[in-house]
Design an enzyme around this catalytic site. Sequence first.
Site, short mmCIF file in Angstrom:
data_model
loop_
_atom_site.label_atom_id
_atom_site.label_comp_id
_atom_site.label_asym_id
_atom_site.label_seq_id
_atom_site.Cartn_x
_atom_site.Cartn_y
_atom_site.Cartn_z
N VAL A 189 4.26 -1.28 3.44
CA VAL A 189 4.15 0.13 3.07
C VAL A 189 5.11 0.47 1.94
CG1 VAL A 189 4.28 2.51 3.88
CG2 VAL A 189 3.48 0.71 5.43
N LYS A 190 4.55 0.96 0.83
CA LYS A 190 5.37 1.36 -0.31
C LYS A 190 5.87 2.80 -0.10
CE LYS A 190 4.39 0.21 -4.60
NZ LYS A 190 3.63 0.05 -5.88
N ILE A 191 7.18 2.94 -0.18
CA ILE A 191 7.83 4.23 0.04
C ILE A 191 8.64 4.59 -1.20
CG2 ILE A 191 9.51 5.48 1.45
CD1 ILE A 191 7.11 4.79 3.09
N ALA A 205 0.86 -1.19 0.00
CA ALA A 205 0.00 0.00 0.00
C ALA A 205 0.89 1.23 0.00
CB ALA A 205 -0.91 -0.02 1.22
#
Length: 218
Positions: free
Chosen positions: A86-88, A60
């Site tokens: 978590v996509k960073i 996400a």
Amino acid sequence: MQFFIDTANLDQIREANELGILDGVTTNPSLMAKEGIKGRASILKHYVDICEIVDGPVSAEVLSTDYEGMIAEAHELAGLHKNIVVKIPMIKDGIKAIRYLTDNGIPTNCTLVFSAGQALLAAKAGATYVSPFIGRIDDTSNDGLQLIEQIVNIYRYHGFETQVLAASIRNVNHIVKCAELGADVITSPLPSILGLLYHPLTDLGMAKFIEDTRKMEL
């Protein structure tokens, strides 16, 4: 090698999951918009809906580009479901955020990676996954698969635990070559995954089997 599907379409996710080969999902704001999902509440609910279909990592993506904003969003996303990754983005504050999230037990996927140097920084920061966009590299008349090979070799040589997640998959050949090069994960649209099923000799063989079976029934 793990298979992720790159989409926000719930029907496609279900179809891939029913094949019995799906390990996870990646998505992004563009894919959400393609499905007509608008507004923060709707986006968050959609992530939960995906997690209820697939028992595996679901990436996400944060929308913020500053450190404080990314951290706040990351905590919100991670709180949605245990499977959220978590996509960073691969930017300076993104690397800083990955280090913080890793130290606090939140898995991360460093996205928009286009060089071995970027992948090296992501691994140093402790990213769970790094996502080189091989299709987009090919679009610039460079070799995206060569980048996969570089990153895999660097990680193996130095013992990094970050997994290489080949993204921006465009075709069956990308998937097979990534498997040959040792990518840990590919994330692909459904048509490319389904494309692995097909070979003209299989079709000819099946047609022959069906024809012979009908002859035996006469």
